[in-house]
Motif scaffolding. Sequence first.
Motif, PDB file in Angstrom:
ATOM      1  N   ARG A   1       0.823  -1.219   0.000  1.00  0.00           N
ATOM      2  CA  ARG A   1       0.000   0.000   0.000  1.00  0.00           C
ATOM      3  C   ARG A   1       0.851   1.260   0.000  1.00  0.00           C
ATOM      4  NH1 ARG A   1      -5.444  -0.816   3.324  1.00  0.00           N
ATOM      5  NH2 ARG A   1      -5.899  -2.894   2.578  1.00  0.00           N
ATOM      6  N   LEU A   2       2.026   1.169   0.618  1.00  0.00           N
ATOM      7  CA  LEU A   2       2.808   2.386   0.829  1.00  0.00           C
ATOM      8  C   LEU A   2       4.037   2.456  -0.075  1.00  0.00           C
ATOM      9  CD1 LEU A   2       2.836   2.280   4.734  1.00  0.00           C
ATOM     10  CD2 LEU A   2       1.303   3.576   3.266  1.00  0.00           C
ATOM     11  N   HIS A   3       4.279   1.405  -0.824  1.00  0.00           N
ATOM     12  CA  HIS A   3       5.469   1.355  -1.675  1.00  0.00           C
ATOM     13  C   HIS A   3       5.043   1.380  -3.128  1.00  0.00           C
ATOM     14  CE1 HIS A   3       6.864  -0.375   2.108  1.00  0.00           C
ATOM     15  NE2 HIS A   3       8.107  -0.205   1.708  1.00  0.00           N
ATOM     16  N   PHE A   4       5.861   2.008  -3.957  1.00  0.00           N
ATOM     17  CA  PHE A   4       5.506   2.048  -5.375  1.00  0.00           C
ATOM     18  C   PHE A   4       5.685   0.676  -6.019  1.00  0.00           C
ATOM     19  CE2 PHE A   4       6.619   2.206  -9.845  1.00  0.00           C
ATOM     20  CZ  PHE A   4       5.447   2.752 -10.342  1.00  0.00           C
ATOM     21  N   THR A   5       4.648   0.253  -6.747  1.00  0.00           N
ATOM     22  CA  THR A   5       4.740  -0.891  -7.665  1.00  0.00           C
ATOM     23  C   THR A   5       4.059  -0.459  -8.965  1.00  0.00           C
ATOM     24  OG1 THR A   5       2.688  -1.740  -6.694  1.00  0.00           O
ATOM     25  CG2 THR A   5       4.721  -2.790  -5.979  1.00  0.00           C
ATOM     26  N   PRO A   6       4.479  -0.992 -10.098  1.00  0.00           N
ATOM     27  CA  PRO A   6       3.785  -0.657 -11.342  1.00  0.00           C
ATOM     28  C   PRO A   6       2.506  -1.489 -11.440  1.00  0.00           C
ATOM     29  CG  PRO A   6       5.491  -2.248 -11.791  1.00  0.00           C
ATOM     30  CD  PRO A   6       5.583  -1.943 -10.324  1.00  0.00           C
ATOM     31  N   ARG A   7       1.554  -1.034 -12.237  1.00  0.00           N
ATOM     32  CA  ARG A   7       0.320  -1.815 -12.409  1.00  0.00           C
ATOM     33  C   ARG A   7       0.650  -3.212 -12.898  1.00  0.00           C
ATOM     34  NH1 ARG A   7      -1.747   3.132 -14.029  1.00  0.00           N
ATOM     35  NH2 ARG A   7      -0.956   2.835 -16.134  1.00  0.00           N
ATOM     36  N   ARG A   8       1.510  -3.267 -13.933  1.00  0.00           N
ATOM     37  CA  ARG A   8       1.910  -4.560 -14.454  1.00  0.00           C
ATOM     38  C   ARG A   8       3.363  -4.487 -14.909  1.00  0.00           C
ATOM     39  NH1 ARG A   8      -2.057  -6.777 -16.951  1.00  0.00           N
ATOM     40  NH2 ARG A   8      -0.692  -8.056 -18.227  1.00  0.00           N
ATOM     41  N   ASN A   9       3.940  -5.669 -15.102  1.00  0.00           N
ATOM     42  CA  ASN A   9       5.279  -5.815 -15.688  1.00  0.00           C
ATOM     43  C   ASN A   9       6.423  -5.566 -14.704  1.00  0.00           C
ATOM     44  OD1 ASN A   9       4.099  -6.558 -18.060  1.00  0.00           O
ATOM     45  ND2 ASN A   9       4.042  -4.477 -18.867  1.00  0.00           N
ATOM     46  N   TRP A  10       7.609  -5.739 -15.250  1.00  0.00           N
ATOM     47  CA  TRP A  10       8.851  -5.735 -14.470  1.00  0.00           C
ATOM     48  C   TRP A  10       9.365  -4.321 -14.245  1.00  0.00           C
ATOM     49  CZ3 TRP A  10      12.698  -9.108 -12.521  1.00  0.00           C
ATOM     50  CH2 TRP A  10      13.981  -8.538 -12.358  1.00  0.00           C
ATOM     51  N   ILE A  11       9.859  -4.046 -13.012  1.00  0.00           N
ATOM     52  CA  ILE A  11      10.668  -2.847 -12.773  1.00  0.00           C
ATOM     53  C   ILE A  11      11.938  -3.248 -12.044  1.00  0.00           C
ATOM     54  CG2 ILE A  11       8.678  -1.291 -12.675  1.00  0.00           C
ATOM     55  CD1 ILE A  11       9.157  -1.132  -9.594  1.00  0.00           C
ATOM     56  N   ASN A  12      13.004  -2.444 -12.249  1.00  0.00           N
ATOM     57  CA  ASN A  12      14.133  -2.499 -11.320  1.00  0.00           C
ATOM     58  C   ASN A  12      14.501  -1.099 -10.868  1.00  0.00           C
ATOM     59  OD1 ASN A  12      15.257  -3.542 -14.149  1.00  0.00           O
ATOM     60  ND2 ASN A  12      17.040  -2.611 -13.232  1.00  0.00           N
ATOM     61  N   ASP A  13      15.689  -0.613 -11.120  1.00  0.00           N
ATOM     62  CA  ASP A  13      16.186   0.598 -10.445  1.00  0.00           C
ATOM     63  C   ASP A  13      15.262   1.813 -10.537  1.00  0.00           C
ATOM     64  OD1 ASP A  13      18.226  -1.184 -10.947  1.00  0.00           O
ATOM     65  OD2 ASP A  13      19.537   0.263 -11.906  1.00  0.00           O
ATOM     66  N   PRO A  14      15.196   2.602  -9.452  1.00  0.00           N
ATOM     67  CA  PRO A  14      14.649   3.950  -9.589  1.00  0.00           C
ATOM     68  C   PRO A  14      15.605   4.790 -10.430  1.00  0.00           C
ATOM     69  CG  PRO A  14      15.579   3.675  -7.393  1.00  0.00           C
ATOM     70  CD  PRO A  14      15.667   2.332  -8.083  1.00  0.00           C
ATOM     71  N   ASN A  15      15.085   5.638 -11.277  1.00  0.00           N
ATOM     72  CA  ASN A  15      15.906   6.496 -12.145  1.00  0.00           C
ATOM     73  C   ASN A  15      15.386   7.932 -12.066  1.00  0.00           C
ATOM     74  OD1 ASN A  15      15.867   3.989 -14.799  1.00  0.00           O
ATOM     75  ND2 ASN A  15      17.338   4.246 -13.166  1.00  0.00           N
ATOM     76  N   GLY A  16      16.291   8.868 -12.280  1.00  0.00           N
ATOM     77  CA  GLY A  16      15.872  10.259 -12.514  1.00  0.00           C
ATOM     78  C   GLY A  16      14.948  10.839 -11.469  1.00  0.00           C
ATOM     79  N   LEU A  17      15.180  10.518 -10.186  1.00  0.00           N
ATOM     80  CA  LEU A  17      14.306  11.070  -9.150  1.00  0.00           C
ATOM     81  C   LEU A  17      14.497  12.587  -9.105  1.00  0.00           C
ATOM     82  CD1 LEU A  17      14.763   8.524  -6.202  1.00  0.00           C
ATOM     83  CD2 LEU A  17      13.213   8.441  -8.141  1.00  0.00           C
ATOM     84  N   VAL A  18      13.410  13.307  -9.216  1.00  0.00           N
ATOM     85  CA  VAL A  18      13.508  14.774  -9.207  1.00  0.00           C
ATOM     86  C   VAL A  18      12.206  15.347  -8.671  1.00  0.00           C
ATOM     87  CG1 VAL A  18      12.750  14.986 -11.642  1.00  0.00           C
ATOM     88  CG2 VAL A  18      14.100  16.833 -10.618  1.00  0.00           C
ATOM     89  N   TRP A  19      12.341  16.393  -7.899  1.00  0.00           N
ATOM     90  CA  TRP A  19      11.159  17.138  -7.456  1.00  0.00           C
ATOM     91  C   TRP A  19      10.995  18.314  -8.401  1.00  0.00           C
ATOM     92  CZ3 TRP A  19       9.817  22.011  -5.507  1.00  0.00           C
ATOM     93  CH2 TRP A  19       8.557  22.084  -4.891  1.00  0.00           C
ATOM     94  N   PHE A  20       9.856  18.465  -9.019  1.00  0.00           N
ATOM     95  CA  PHE A  20       9.674  19.531 -10.001  1.00  0.00           C
ATOM     96  C   PHE A  20       8.183  19.799 -10.167  1.00  0.00           C
ATOM     97  CE2 PHE A  20       9.157  21.051 -14.432  1.00  0.00           C
ATOM     98  CZ  PHE A  20       9.902  22.222 -14.314  1.00  0.00           C
TER      99      PHE A  20
END
Length: 482
Positions: A8-27
């Motif tokens: 509930r509190l962690h990001f997951t994609p709706r479907r499919n594979w993810i690995n590394d977080p990329n390009g984290l930016v506040w904007f």
Amino acid sequence: MTEPYRPRLHFTPRRNWINDPNGLVWFGGEYHLFYQYNPFGDLWGHMSWGHAVSTDLVSWTELGVALPETDEAMIFSGSVVCDHANLSGFGKGDAPPLVAIYTAHHPTTPQRQSQCLAFSQDRGRTWTPYAQNPVLDLGLAHFRDPKVFWHAPSRALIMVVALSEANQVAFFASDDLKSWRALSTFGPAGCDGNLWECPDLFWVSAGDEAGGGTWLLKVDVFEGGVAGGSSAQLFTGHFDGESFLPDRDPQGKVKWSFCDYGPDFYAAVSFSNLPAADPRPLWLGWMANHRDAPLHPTTPWRGAMTYPRRMQARSGPSGWSIAQAFDPPLGPICTEKAMLARQVNGGATQVLARCSPGKPVWARVQFARPRQTVTFHLAWSTGARLSFGFDGASGLAFVDVSEMGQEAYRQPNAQSRWTMAVEANALDEIDLEVLLDAASFELLAAEGVGALTLSLFPQGDCLSLSVEAKGDLTLRGEMGQI
Ligand code: FRU
């Protein structure tokens, strides 16, 4: 559809594979999370950048593919900067462009990796690759994961990037993001592991009025880290705009530690362009590792990010350590909360709280440093038990999933118990904070100076939190559900 492993509190994609977080930016009032994404399946492949945004770091809106793979190259990890002064010339009008600096991975023979740019003029919604890519190509097979930041003292953009096979990171400088000059390299150093990836370099403040703090260089090692697996190494030291000078012990050896002592904290990267009101470094990682992730039984997605953590430097007799705190803090967002002040009698197991099924569980406990072992248990309806606690004899905190039947979700002969050294606080107390969210468990100890993260796939409902101490124990703390 019920998805028992969907956090509930962690990001997951709706479907499919993810690995590394990329390009984290506040904007533009949003936290942007880009990530390694396979748009076509739930195993690694077709690497592209997915994109999600959040205003509170807890609920995320998935926006789809930002940077798709091309016929020639996959889009590997990298970073995003907000180019306020339009040094790149990619901006138009008043709004600064976002510029992504990523690795193009050419799966040719021989393989080749180079650094490339793409820019967005519409808050990251659409991206245009730079026509003259690549901007940095050393003709290497393994040269990846550029993290770029503005270094004010030298008035330059700095890139830290992995020379993976040499177990080194390289530093480059630029005035416009398009042309880069080599500055220096750092490594090999730290643990005896292999294949450096995903470096990050930033200043961590001690939060004192004197402006104290340290530079932190984080670099992941693919194998040979915690329990022989993938891990994040942490070096403190000084960055002078040219080189990273690591802190050393009295014998002259480079000091280092792991950022996290669990098997599933990888490729963490810090947000750039954080608001001036709270610029303290904030990062999150991929809550998995390449060896075990393909075995994760989640569907229709595979992969999750860790809960975000805010960093602060702590100075002590043996130098700097880095404290990580869950951010946003979990206590204030709990809907069901109970105090845990208890006198615990040695020998017996005592239930501290019942849990509402299906909801994340958060707890923070403090107790006088024990001589023996203090073990907390999270118990499931199926009889599975997760144990965590502190062993006074060894000074180690631990997390143990050997009573959870998790063998199918890790490589054969993988560990089921992980430990880390934990110090008592000024009151001679041990402090443990935990978050259980469906398929994940994160432990922060000693106000976050120690962290231990793992994914786990229990069946049934988590029913209770209990404690078992070898000797008598006075416990205080809080527990809540979200
Ligand atoms: C780390 C990593 C990076 C690479 C990406 C590819 O997990 O191996 O080095 O850029 O994943 O998906």
